[in-house]
Design a protein around this motif. Structure first.
Motif, PDB file in Angstrom:
ATOM      1  N   PHE A  44      -3.803   7.796   6.516  1.00 19.01           N
ATOM      2  CA  PHE A  44      -4.864   7.967   7.504  1.00 19.01           C
ATOM      3  C   PHE A  44      -5.459   9.371   7.422  1.00 19.01           C
ATOM      4  O   PHE A  44      -6.636   9.579   7.750  1.00 19.01           O
ATOM      5  CB  PHE A  44      -4.335   7.692   8.908  1.00 19.01           C
ATOM      6  CG  PHE A  44      -5.411   7.609   9.955  1.00 19.01           C
ATOM      7  CD1 PHE A  44      -6.334   6.577   9.939  1.00 19.01           C
ATOM      8  CD2 PHE A  44      -5.521   8.570  10.942  1.00 19.01           C
ATOM      9  CE1 PHE A  44      -7.339   6.501  10.888  1.00 19.01           C
ATOM     10  CE2 PHE A  44      -6.520   8.500  11.900  1.00 19.01           C
ATOM     11  CZ  PHE A  44      -7.435   7.463  11.874  1.00 19.01           C
ATOM     12  N   GLU A  45      -4.676  10.340   6.966  1.00 14.54           N
ATOM     13  CA  GLU A  45      -5.183  11.705   6.799  1.00 14.54           C
ATOM     14  C   GLU A  45      -6.294  11.740   5.745  1.00 14.54           C
ATOM     15  O   GLU A  45      -7.263  12.492   5.889  1.00 14.54           O
ATOM     16  CB  GLU A  45      -4.037  12.645   6.403  1.00 14.54           C
ATOM     17  CG  GLU A  45      -2.967  12.794   7.469  1.00 14.54           C
ATOM     18  CD  GLU A  45      -3.525  13.295   8.796  1.00 14.54           C
ATOM     19  OE1 GLU A  45      -4.318  14.267   8.765  1.00 14.54           O
ATOM     20  OE2 GLU A  45      -3.190  12.716   9.839  1.00 14.54           O
ATOM     21  N   ASP A  46      -6.153  10.928   4.697  1.00 13.70           N
ATOM     22  CA  ASP A  46      -7.196  10.863   3.673  1.00 13.70           C
ATOM     23  C   ASP A  46      -8.481  10.270   4.242  1.00 13.70           C
ATOM     24  O   ASP A  46      -9.586  10.700   3.900  1.00 13.70           O
ATOM     25  CB  ASP A  46      -6.720  10.024   2.481  1.00 13.70           C
ATOM     26  CG  ASP A  46      -5.584  10.684   1.727  1.00 13.70           C
ATOM     27  OD1 ASP A  46      -5.607  11.916   1.578  1.00 13.70           O
ATOM     28  OD2 ASP A  46      -4.665   9.965   1.289  1.00 13.70           O
ATOM     29  N   ILE A  47      -8.333   9.255   5.105  1.00 15.66           N
ATOM     30  CA  ILE A  47      -9.515   8.658   5.736  1.00 15.66           C
ATOM     31  C   ILE A  47     -10.248   9.701   6.556  1.00 15.66           C
ATOM     32  O   ILE A  47     -11.483   9.778   6.544  1.00 15.66           O
ATOM     33  CB  ILE A  47      -9.110   7.455   6.621  1.00 15.66           C
ATOM     34  CG1 ILE A  47      -8.640   6.294   5.743  1.00 15.66           C
ATOM     35  CG2 ILE A  47     -10.267   7.016   7.500  1.00 15.66           C
ATOM     36  CD1 ILE A  47      -8.259   5.060   6.515  1.00 15.66           C
ATOM     37  N   CYS A  87     -12.822  -6.978   6.554  1.00 15.77           N
ATOM     38  CA  CYS A  87     -11.699  -6.076   6.276  1.00 15.77           C
ATOM     39  C   CYS A  87     -11.886  -5.442   4.909  1.00 15.77           C
ATOM     40  O   CYS A  87     -12.226  -6.119   3.931  1.00 15.77           O
ATOM     41  CB  CYS A  87     -10.378  -6.851   6.317  1.00 15.77           C
ATOM     42  SG  CYS A  87      -8.918  -5.804   6.072  1.00 15.77           S
ATOM     43  N   VAL A  88     -11.675  -4.133   4.842  1.00 17.22           N
ATOM     44  CA  VAL A  88     -11.760  -3.378   3.593  1.00 17.22           C
ATOM     45  C   VAL A  88     -10.376  -2.835   3.280  1.00 17.22           C
ATOM     46  O   VAL A  88      -9.797  -2.092   4.073  1.00 17.22           O
ATOM     47  CB  VAL A  88     -12.767  -2.216   3.703  1.00 17.22           C
ATOM     48  CG1 VAL A  88     -12.855  -1.460   2.381  1.00 17.22           C
ATOM     49  CG2 VAL A  88     -14.140  -2.735   4.106  1.00 17.22           C
ATOM     50  N   THR A  89      -9.823  -3.216   2.138  1.00 17.63           N
ATOM     51  CA  THR A  89      -8.476  -2.764   1.781  1.00 17.63           C
ATOM     52  C   THR A  89      -8.505  -1.349   1.224  1.00 17.63           C
ATOM     53  O   THR A  89      -9.505  -0.898   0.670  1.00 17.63           O
ATOM     54  CB  THR A  89      -7.838  -3.704   0.740  1.00 17.63           C
ATOM     55  OG1 THR A  89      -8.589  -3.646  -0.481  1.00 17.63           O
ATOM     56  CG2 THR A  89      -7.797  -5.145   1.238  1.00 17.63           C
ATOM     57  N   SER A  90      -7.387  -0.662   1.378  1.00 18.35           N
ATOM     58  CA  SER A  90      -7.209   0.686   0.811  1.00 18.35           C
ATOM     59  C   SER A  90      -8.365   1.610   1.152  1.00 18.35           C
ATOM     60  O   SER A  90      -9.039   2.163   0.278  1.00 18.35           O
ATOM     61  CB  SER A  90      -7.029   0.602  -0.707  1.00 18.35           C
ATOM     62  OG  SER A  90      -5.940  -0.219  -1.044  1.00 18.35           O
ATOM     63  N   GLY A  91      -8.595   1.777   2.465  1.00 18.98           N
ATOM     64  CA  GLY A  91      -9.740   2.547   2.926  1.00 18.98           C
ATOM     65  C   GLY A  91      -9.682   4.029   2.680  1.00 18.98           C
ATOM     66  O   GLY A  91     -10.606   4.751   3.049  1.00 18.98           O
TER      67      GLY A  91
END
Length: 342
Positions: free
Chosen positions: A73-76, A40-44
């Motif tokens: 999620f838009e930033d991802i 798990c990667v936080t603050s993706g």
């Protein structure tokens, strides 16, 4: 949906990215997930996190990503390609200050990659003394959740080179993994990012020893990326507070974000072979004033140049006091081992 109170994390399956599903206990620690090494990667939605995710996917890991709010999620989607997003196991909305939310997000994971408690891809909020306090509280939460939910109790924690370089009594000392920034010095000089990273990393170490979480920390210099300066404006501006002093002392270092992400994965993979403690991570030390001026121009900000300087001084080299030989040795051993296996 955004205004609703969520007692459990919101799950955004990668293959249904446009839909939002609420669940109870989101994930089980299934044998198949363990075999694939679910991490798990936080603050993706940050620049560094997205590169760590890409590196993990490229190495065949099953990756879960957390974000703080559905809108993140838009930033991802801006940071990653559609095919990369579709490879994710899931994207989970988990509040960093909510221990139960983090436990649900971490459940069944082989390891947790935690880089920062505060992500501002648009670089408008800055970094304050209050953020430094919250960064430390979240660090404790991450380790607690890792202890309670991650089945291997492993955490790869991103600190910062800033957590090692700021002190008023180390002018002639080599700075390596044994050095820590002086918290009072950081407070007096309002070096809030340095203070936050220092206290957060120390809190993580304290809590990991208490809860028997296997922890390694990576301490990168100023991140550099092709889309500079906007990809990580949130970290570059607070990082460079006191930049002219760093330049004069030979402690201003940068790290290519791709190499920093790769270092995180290599350190994680080496944990079974004895990787331990802290790793300073940078690939270039700014040792000349003209290099500092070039960095200023790339950042579109000023403050590294110490007053009026004649051109002869622009190429004067400053002796670096930074040492990252510990990480260099790990990466070399890792590459040699990989070549032998191939």
């Amino acid at each position: 949906m955004e205004g609703a109170t969520l007692s459990k994390p919101l799950i955004l399956p990668a293959f249904q990215a446009e839909e939002v599903h609420c669940t109870g206990r989101a994930f089980s620690s299934s044998l198949s997930a363990r075999e694939k090494k679910l991490v798990c990667v936080t603050s993706g939605n940050s620049c560094l996190d997205s590169h760590i995710v890409k590196e993990l996917l490229a190495n065949g890991y099953l990756v879960r990503v957390t974000i703080q709010n559905p809108v993140d999620f838009e930033d991802i989607k801006e940071l990653m390609k559609d095919e990369e997003i579709n490879q994710l196991e899931s994207v989970v909305v988990a509040k960093m200050q909510d221990l139960e939310s983090l436990c649900d997000a971490f459940r069944g994971c082989h390891a947790i990659f935690h880089t920062s408690s505060f992500i501002d891809p648009h670089g408008v909020s800055g970094y304050s003394e209050h953020m430094a306090f919250l960064e430390t509280e979240v660090a404790r939460n991450v380790i607690k959740a890792c202890s309670g939910a991650a089945y291997m109790r492993r955490c790869i924690f991103t600190s910062s080179l800033l957590a090692s370089i700021w002190s008023d009594d180390n002018l002639d000392r080599t700075i390596d993994e044994g050095c820590w920034s002086n918290e009072e010095f950081c407070r007096e000089n309002k070096l809030w990012l340095a203070l936050g990273k220092t206290t957060a990393e120390k809190a993580a170490w304290g809590k990991s020893k208490e809860l028997k979480v296997k922890l390694v920390t990576v301490c990168p210099g100023l991140l550099m990326a092709p889309s500079f300066p906007y990809a990580h404006k949130d970290t570059s501006l607070p990082y460079l507070k006191g930049g002219s002093v760093m330049l004069q002392r030979g402690i201003l270092a940068t790290g290519d974000v791709n190499k920093v992400a790769d270092a995180h994965v290599r350190v994680y993979e080496a944990m079974d072979d004895g990787a331990f403690g802290r790793y300073l991570c940078f690939d270039k030390v700014v040792e000349r004033l003209d290099e500092g001026i070039q960095l200023e121009n790339e950042l579109k900000r000023h403050g590294l140049r110490p007053g009026s300087v004649v051109s002869a001084e622009e190429t004067r080299e400053v002796h670096s006091k930074l040492c990252n030989s510990k990480l260099a040795k790990l990466l070399l051993e890792g590459s040699q081992g990989k070549s032998c296996r191939q």
